[in-house]
Design an enzyme around this catalytic site. Structure first.
Site, PDB file in Angstrom:
ATOM      1  N   TYR A  51      -6.146  59.051 122.514  1.00 25.87           N
ATOM      2  CA  TYR A  51      -7.477  58.619 122.076  1.00 25.87           C
ATOM      3  C   TYR A  51      -7.468  58.587 120.560  1.00 25.87           C
ATOM      4  CZ  TYR A  51     -10.954  57.914 125.687  1.00 25.87           C
ATOM      5  OH  TYR A  51     -11.714  57.360 126.680  1.00 25.87           O
ATOM      6  N   GLU A  53     -10.385  57.202 118.321  1.00 26.42           N
ATOM      7  CA  GLU A  53     -11.580  56.569 117.756  1.00 26.42           C
ATOM      8  C   GLU A  53     -11.501  56.540 116.233  1.00 26.42           C
ATOM      9  OE1 GLU A  53     -11.799  58.289 120.501  1.00 26.42           O
ATOM     10  OE2 GLU A  53     -13.564  57.725 121.692  1.00 26.42           O
ATOM     11  N   ASP A 197     -14.017  30.757 117.464  1.00 28.32           N
ATOM     12  CA  ASP A 197     -13.348  31.431 118.585  1.00 28.32           C
ATOM     13  C   ASP A 197     -12.078  30.616 118.872  1.00 28.32           C
ATOM     14  OD1 ASP A 197     -12.437  32.266 121.032  1.00 28.32           O
ATOM     15  OD2 ASP A 197     -14.398  32.307 121.998  1.00 28.32           O
ATOM     16  N   THR A 223      -8.294  35.957 121.609  1.00 31.44           N
ATOM     17  CA  THR A 223      -7.584  36.825 122.534  1.00 31.44           C
ATOM     18  C   THR A 223      -6.113  36.787 122.120  1.00 31.44           C
ATOM     19  OG1 THR A 223      -7.468  34.942 124.040  1.00 31.44           O
ATOM     20  CG2 THR A 223      -9.123  36.622 124.527  1.00 31.44           C
ATOM     21  N   LYS A 226      -3.250  34.364 125.428  1.00 30.19           N
ATOM     22  CA  LYS A 226      -3.207  32.972 125.911  1.00 30.19           C
ATOM     23  C   LYS A 226      -2.007  32.279 125.247  1.00 30.19           C
ATOM     24  CE  LYS A 226      -8.140  32.688 127.013  1.00 30.19           C
ATOM     25  NZ  LYS A 226      -8.914  33.734 126.338  1.00 30.19           N
ATOM     26  N   ARG A 232      -2.950  41.359 127.278  1.00 33.56           N
ATOM     27  CA  ARG A 232      -4.392  41.139 127.351  1.00 33.56           C
ATOM     28  C   ARG A 232      -5.066  41.979 126.271  1.00 33.56           C
ATOM     29  NH1 ARG A 232      -6.495  38.662 132.027  1.00 33.56           N
ATOM     30  NH2 ARG A 232      -8.348  38.788 130.746  1.00 33.56           N
TER      31      ARG A 232
HETATM   32  N1  DSN Z   1     -11.000  33.101 131.105  1.00 33.61           N
HETATM   33  C1  DSN Z   1     -10.626  32.423 129.886  1.00 33.61           C
HETATM   34  C2  DSN Z   1     -10.112  31.051 130.146  1.00 33.61           C
HETATM   35  O1  DSN Z   1      -9.554  30.831 131.196  1.00 33.61           O
HETATM   36  O2  DSN Z   1     -10.257  30.186 129.308  1.00 33.61           O
HETATM   37  C3  DSN Z   1     -11.716  32.392 128.882  1.00 33.61           C
HETATM   38  O3  DSN Z   1     -12.208  33.654 128.686  1.00 33.61           O
END
Ligand code: DSN
Length: 413
Positions: A51, A53, A197, A223, A226, A232
């Site tokens: 942990y 914080e 974003d 994120t 991707k 993740r």
């Molecule tokens: N679930 C993601 C996507 O597939 O684009 C977006 O958060």
């Protein structure tokens, strides 16, 4: 994974079964990828036991010497890779990262302006189904009904009319590059914070295959799993003048302790994204998407905006007389994994909409090229036109799986 096998054979078997599934199917979900073995290794470490914080050098718990080292590396790599003044690598995922931007810059009831969900926006860009649409006065710009492209004059008109606190650029299903200089101009004209974003295309930015929003935006979220190909998780990049507000919004505003093992995985992925091979992967991801888009168009598929210049495609299946869900299920049965999706001007319900979305990050990480894109287009057409013929779908599945056998899977083999 001997310990896992001994303690919990049911979970072990599901892991093995998922590995086999990811090997034998053609994964076309635009937001998925294959992380490397190094990233997977970093995520499965004793940093799960911690942990911490707070932030490096200013924690609320003792014993942080190694956690600080991990988080500092991740921060420095994120800043260097994207040219950012400040990076926060703690958001648990994209939605919490986006919520942190609302918390840092807006109050409940304030106006925000983002892309309509069915035109490619994300739930957290003010959809009524999301807290961001329930707690804020969200207004939305749409794609031009004729071209399927963003109409910057219309975005400007709406921004001047509604004077949003946040102008949101970015998407989950828009197949084109964004003009960040234009968004910056509009934000300056209406006095908004420019919030980009880049979750979908961060890996393309890192690899030089998409313009970088960081020099233009006040704040950028992404994120890490991707196109960026990490674990993740998520990050926020911003100007130094916003650093305090962003850090406070993430912790203690929204989250508790960071997930340190994930931070270690993010740091590894960022290092990988700095290598020359990553540039090649980003370039090929776009090249494959363009090839696949052209092949699908030849076969009568109607692509929103007429094609792509990033990693994804959105297809309106109305002219094929099949719903998005029916097509997605048929393709799954044929070994082609993608998702059904709403399309601009959607007339059906979100749980069975008119379109499908697909992308090329996973197949590119696997080494697929132009020949494989042509085969995928052919199989997609066959699966759509034989969606009720289980024998035909099974025959295609044999072919897709045979193709997969020829390509190694990063992180698994
Ligand atoms: N679930 C993601 C996507 O597939 O684009 C977006 O958060």
């Amino acid at each position: 994974m001997n310990a896992l096998l001994k303690t919990d054979p049911e979970i072990f078997n599901l892991v093995k079964s998922e590995e086999a599934y990811q090997k034998r199917t053609i994964r076309l979900i635009a937001s998925e990828n294959y992380t490397s073995k190094a990233v997977l290794d970093a995520c499965g470490t004793v940093f799960q036991n911690k942990y911490s914080e707070g932030y490096p050098g200013a924690r609320y718990y003792q014993g942080q010497v190694n956690c600080d080292g991990v988080e500092r590396l991740a921060i420095e790599r994120a800043k260097a890779l994207f040219g950012a003044e400040h990076a926060n690598v703690q958001p648990y995922s994209g939605s919490p990262a986006n919520l942190a931007i609302y918390l840092a810059f807006a109050k409940p009831g304030d106006t925000v302006l983002g892309l309509n969900l069915s035109h490619g926006g994300h739930l957290t860009h003010g959809s009524k189904a999301s807290a961001t649409g329930k707690w804020f006065n969200a207004v939305h710009y749409s794609l031009d009904p004729v071209t399927g492209l963003l109409n910057y004059d219309e975005i400007r008109r709406m921004a001047l009319e509604h004077k949003p606190k946040l102008l949101i650029a970015g998407h989950s299903a828009y197949p084109r590059q964004l003009d960040f200089a234009k968004f910056r101009e509009i934000a300056d004209e209406c006095g908004a914070i420019l919030f980009v974003d880049m979750a979908h295309f961060a890996g393309l930015v890192a690899g030089g295959a998409h313009p970088n929003p960081v020099p233009f935006a006040d704040v950028v979220t992404t994120t890490t799993h991707k196109t960026l190909r990490g674990p993740r998780g998520a990050m926020i990049l911003c100007k130094e003048k916003h650093a305090k507000a962003i850090d406070k919004a993430v912790f203690p505003g929204l989250q508790g302790g960071p997930h340190n093992a994930t931070t270690a995985g993010i740091a590894v992925a960022l290092k990988e994204a700095m290598q020359p091979e990553f540039k090649e992967y980003a370039r090929k991801t776009v090249e494959n998407a363009k090839t696949l888009a052209a092949e699908l168009t030849k076969r009568g598929f109607s692509l929103v905006s007429g094609g792509t210049d990033n990693h994804l495609m959105l297809i309106d299946l109305t002219n094929k007389n099949i719903s998005g869900k029916e097509a997605a299920v048929a393709m799954e049965n044929a070994g082609l994994i993608l998702n059904y999706n709403t399309v601009p001007g959607e007339t059906r319900k979100a749980s069975d909409p008119s379109g499908i979305r697909l992308g090329t990050p996973s197949v590119t990480s696997r080494g697929f090229g132009a020949d494989e894109m042509r085969k995928i287009a052919e199989w997609m057409e066959l699966a759509c036109s034989h969606s009720q013929d289980n024998g035909k779908l099974e025959a295609i599945a044999k072919e897709t799986s045979a193709l997969c056998e020829r390509f190694a899977v990063p992180g698994i083999e």
